[in-house]
Design an enzyme around this catalytic site. Sequence first.
Site, mmCIF file in Angstrom:
data_model
loop_
_atom_site.group_PDB
_atom_site.id
_atom_site.type_symbol
_atom_site.label_atom_id
_atom_site.label_comp_id
_atom_site.label_asym_id
_atom_site.label_seq_id
_atom_site.Cartn_x
_atom_site.Cartn_y
_atom_site.Cartn_z
ATOM 1 N N SER A 1 0.840 -1.185 0.000
ATOM 2 C CA SER A 1 0.000 0.000 0.000
ATOM 3 C C SER A 1 0.882 1.244 0.000
ATOM 4 C CB SER A 1 -0.878 -0.005 1.246
ATOM 5 O OG SER A 1 -1.642 1.168 1.246
ATOM 6 N N GLY A 2 0.583 2.161 -0.895
ATOM 7 C CA GLY A 2 1.372 3.394 -0.971
ATOM 8 C C GLY A 2 2.561 3.286 -1.894
ATOM 9 N N THR B 1 -1.894 2.347 -7.782
ATOM 10 C CA THR B 1 -3.050 3.020 -8.361
ATOM 11 C C THR B 1 -2.609 4.143 -9.295
ATOM 12 O OG1 THR B 1 -4.238 2.511 -6.343
ATOM 13 C CG2 THR B 1 -5.206 4.149 -7.782
ATOM 14 N N ASN C 1 -0.880 5.632 3.115
ATOM 15 C CA ASN C 1 -1.232 6.256 1.842
ATOM 16 C C ASN C 1 -2.484 7.108 2.046
ATOM 17 O OD1 ASN C 1 -1.916 6.892 -0.745
ATOM 18 N ND2 ASN C 1 -1.869 4.791 -1.527
ATOM 19 N N SER D 1 -5.427 5.461 -0.247
ATOM 20 C CA SER D 1 -5.191 4.023 -0.349
ATOM 21 C C SER D 1 -6.441 3.336 -0.882
ATOM 22 C CB SER D 1 -4.853 3.488 1.042
ATOM 23 O OG SER D 1 -4.642 2.112 0.947
ATOM 24 N N SER D 2 -6.252 2.509 -1.901
ATOM 25 C CA SER D 2 -7.398 1.759 -2.420
ATOM 26 C C SER D 2 -7.698 0.656 -1.423
ATOM 27 C CB SER D 2 -7.070 1.147 -3.772
ATOM 28 O OG SER D 2 -6.159 1.949 -4.463
ATOM 29 N N GLY E 1 -0.080 -5.861 -2.839
ATOM 30 C CA GLY E 1 0.918 -6.916 -2.877
ATOM 31 C C GLY E 1 0.946 -7.622 -1.543
ATOM 32 N N GLU F 1 1.412 -8.463 1.998
ATOM 33 C CA GLU F 1 1.434 -7.584 3.156
ATOM 34 C C GLU F 1 1.924 -8.352 4.361
ATOM 35 O OE1 GLU F 1 -2.268 -5.640 3.783
ATOM 36 O OE2 GLU F 1 -1.797 -4.063 2.323
#
Length: 1011
Positions: free
Chosen positions: A124-125, A129, A174, A177-178, A401, A403
């Site tokens: 994340s981050g 995206t 993020n 973040s999605s 990805g 985590e």
Amino acid sequence: MMESKKEDVRRKHIRLHMEGALTARDKVGVQDFVLLDAYTSESAFVDNLRKRFNENLIYTYIGTLLVSVNPYQELGIYTVSQMELYQGVNFFELPPHVYAIADNAYRMMCSELNNHFILISGESGAGKTEASKKILQYFAVTCPMTQSLQIARDRLLLSNPVLEAFGNARTLRNDNSSRFGKYMDIQFDFQGIPVGGHIISYLIEKSRVVYQNQGERNFHIFYQLLAGGEEERLALLGLERDPQLYKYLSQGHCAKESSINDKNDWKTVSNAFSVIDFTEADLENLFGIIASVLHLGNICFEEDDQGCATIPDTHEIKWIAKLLGVHPAVLLEALTHRKIEAKTEEVICPLTLELSVYARDAMAKAVYGRTFTWLVNKINSSLVNKDFTRKTVIGLLDIYGFEVFDKNGFEQFCINYCNEKLQQLLIERTLKAEQAEYEMEGIEDEECIRPGPATDLSFLEKLEEKVGTHAHFETRKLAGPTGRKRIGWMEFRLLHYAGEVTYCTKGFLEKNNDLLYRHLKEVLCKSKNVILRECFLLAELENRRRPPTVGTQFKNSLSSLLEILISKEPSYIRCIKPNDRKEPSKFDDFLIRHQIKYLGLMEHLRVRRAGFAYRRKYEHFLQRYKSLCPDTWPHWHGPPAEGVERLINYIGYKPEEYKLGKTKIFIRFPRTLFATEDALEFCKHQLVARIQATYKSCLGRKEYVKKRQAAIKLEAHWRGALARKAIQRRKWAVRIIRKFIKGFINRNKPLCPDNEEFIVFVRKNYILNLRYHLPKTVLDKSWLRPPGILENASDLLRKMCVRNLVQKYCRGITAERKAMMQQKVVTSEIFRGRKDGYTESLNQPFANSRINEGDINPKVLQLISHEKIQYGVPVIKYDRKGFKARQRQLILTQKAAYVVELAKIKQKIEYSALKGVSTSNLRDGILVIHVSPDDKQKGDAVLQCGHMFEAVTKLVMLVKKENIVNVVQGSLQFFISPGKEGTIVFDTGPEEQIYKNKNGQLTVVSVRRKS
Ligand SMILES: Nc1ncnc2c1ncn2[C@@H]1O[C@H](COP(=O)(O)OP(=O)(O)O)[C@@H](O)[C@H]1O
Ligand SMILES: [Mg+2]
């Protein structure tokens, strides 16, 4: 025109880059990890990444896989000109870029008409995206487009902000973040125009709706609605602007976040809604649901005496009931009671406070989660392309990805499971592709191709079996005495391909079940809100079986995703975040090593490097290095493979360094390639000079040819001009000549057009000519013969000319000469035409005197001293009787003529007594001075004088009597003495003679000469 200019710019960029890449190699690292010599060293890998990151080069390849490091700053590498640069360019010609990946997939799709997907993964981050958005923009800008399909493109682009508003949230990692996995198909028609799309979402993080960690937020849309929503809308929804008033929004204590502009985002989202086909009714329903979630969060439960939950304040209930179109009492009951089915009848029993809260949150999550799904479907229906021609697609998979946190829960478990599957797919695909390439290229299988030890398929299968039944692989119980300490009681550990991950089972079951009480479900099924009705179907209630668990659902959707992917050609983007603080230019080694590990990058590189570090199609290899070998430079006309062979033999590749495939050359070691690059670099300088020289000479020649042609043209034109002029002249001349001839023919006619010019010409010509032929002296009698018509004028001119000459002459002469001239005139009057010898005498000037005074005897001088001597001349005097010849002087004074013999004056003839003077008409010098007979004179004087004309003239002028001279022919009589006369006979003969003839006459014979 535009196109070719663009093309030029691009070429220039490429050229620039090629050189830049070579010289910068050491500084900025290799742009493809495959070229790392120490390809197994993680440190070397990180070093290379860092070098590049420090130069703001965030992209690096591993073969065709793109590694991207989040720069956390705007780099200016996503401009339209950059997009154009990457369009249709050979993958390796330009620096690594997400556009290259996109373009490559697009080109292959267009040329091979197959489907592709681009898998974007990372923590994340890390920039997933963003990467997927860049790709979408790339297609939107660079793909061909027609007017009618613009709307499809806009919808594809604008679906993003809507999805992000509902599916993204601020997290610690993020700001945007999605919180769901996203797979998006972009559909292209046969011309490569994007015509539609389809989105599948995975695992929306529903728990966020009801709970956020410290420093995190709920989904953006809540805040956007409150910040940007119109007053009336908020009033209709029963909402206040302040997010702090809502429990669901304020737990993270960061509802107001400076880095996020909710108000602006709301505008973007509202605008997007209108483009993607949302009606006002849709929006009313949608925001009704969003608002009801907020109201749900604010419901307060209390516990009554029996320990049952109650809701004392029904304010929120009323709003929810209104917004969702349900009965408030029913809703209230459903939130505090539970229906239990016992055999055939239903029993309603109250819930405890804890369970009520649980039920409320479950409702909020369910409502939000299903609404999100509805939203995705709705967007899909606006993206759908209704024409059924064949399409190809490029899928973008933006999924978290691997985590690994300190505490890993159910979500991580699902995500990691998903990643495991995707990694497996990647490895299989890469290996397969690698092997297929070797096979295709006819390279014998190299030993090094083996899947890494971590990818243990059997292990994964086991895990899959156990997930449904509360599985764990390694527990504290199962672990040996050493492992035991590291695993808590509630934990189990899985060994993923990227490393082991320990999961905490707390909440596992609950999250997996994701239970919504039947009672609430019933309420929602009967909702008047159209969206909810679509989300909660009655059929679901009738199905008595337990709904599938989240895990199962996820597993199913994952396997269908894998099915989708398996039929497509993959491209990979691996995103890495450089630090945990969202800071630019911070490269956290530890964090990055962690990601490299869990993204499986070393593994991937190992597979790519197994065997050959570098491979290129013969054409491309030859194109780049052909200048290194004289045989292939500047052009190789044979097959590229042979050219490459010739080339590498020339530069001395050793057999173990390379293999030649069917269409590609495989180079085993990076150093071989680098050596070749260095040689190229060296060679380039020489080439540059040569090319420059050639170019310059080319330019020079071009210039020369241009000038030459210009000169020829000029010459031609000039000659033409000259010729035209000449022709003009000739025509003119012909005209003139013709006129001249005509004029000549008609010259004698009176003046008329036919001869006018001719006559003018003749006149002019004559007069001009005359200038050069004028008589120079008064005596010059020559005169230019005039043409007939000018005779009169000529005469006049001649007279004028003569007069002029005379005038001039007269002015020019002295008094002396004038006097002489006057004398000559007198001579002329007397003798002209009468006496031979006169003409000859004309040019003999007269003298003042023929005797000097000194030659006159002084006695004589004395005798006549009272008279001025005017003239003297020696003469011969003939006696009147005997004609004896005697030398005498004839002296003329004012008054008289004297005949003098030495000192004696022999005869004095007073002019008053002078009767006349006679001469003959012949050429003799005889002159007779007649005197009056009555005088006591001696008689007439017969004289012969050498200067006869002169002497007579002087005499006549002194005498001042007219007509005294008599020119006789034949003979004359003269007076000797009174009554006595003598005769002189004049005759001509062969010689001069003077004698006394038989008759006593004086005979004078002269020679007759023509004069
Ligand atoms: N290529 C990039 N250039 C500049 N900033 C980026 C880039 N990629 C990501 N970022 C920054 O990082 C943040 C997180 O990126 P995002 O794509 O949302 O991460 P992910 O989807 O992987 O969680 C973005 O909001 C942006 O600020
Ligand atoms: Mg994201």
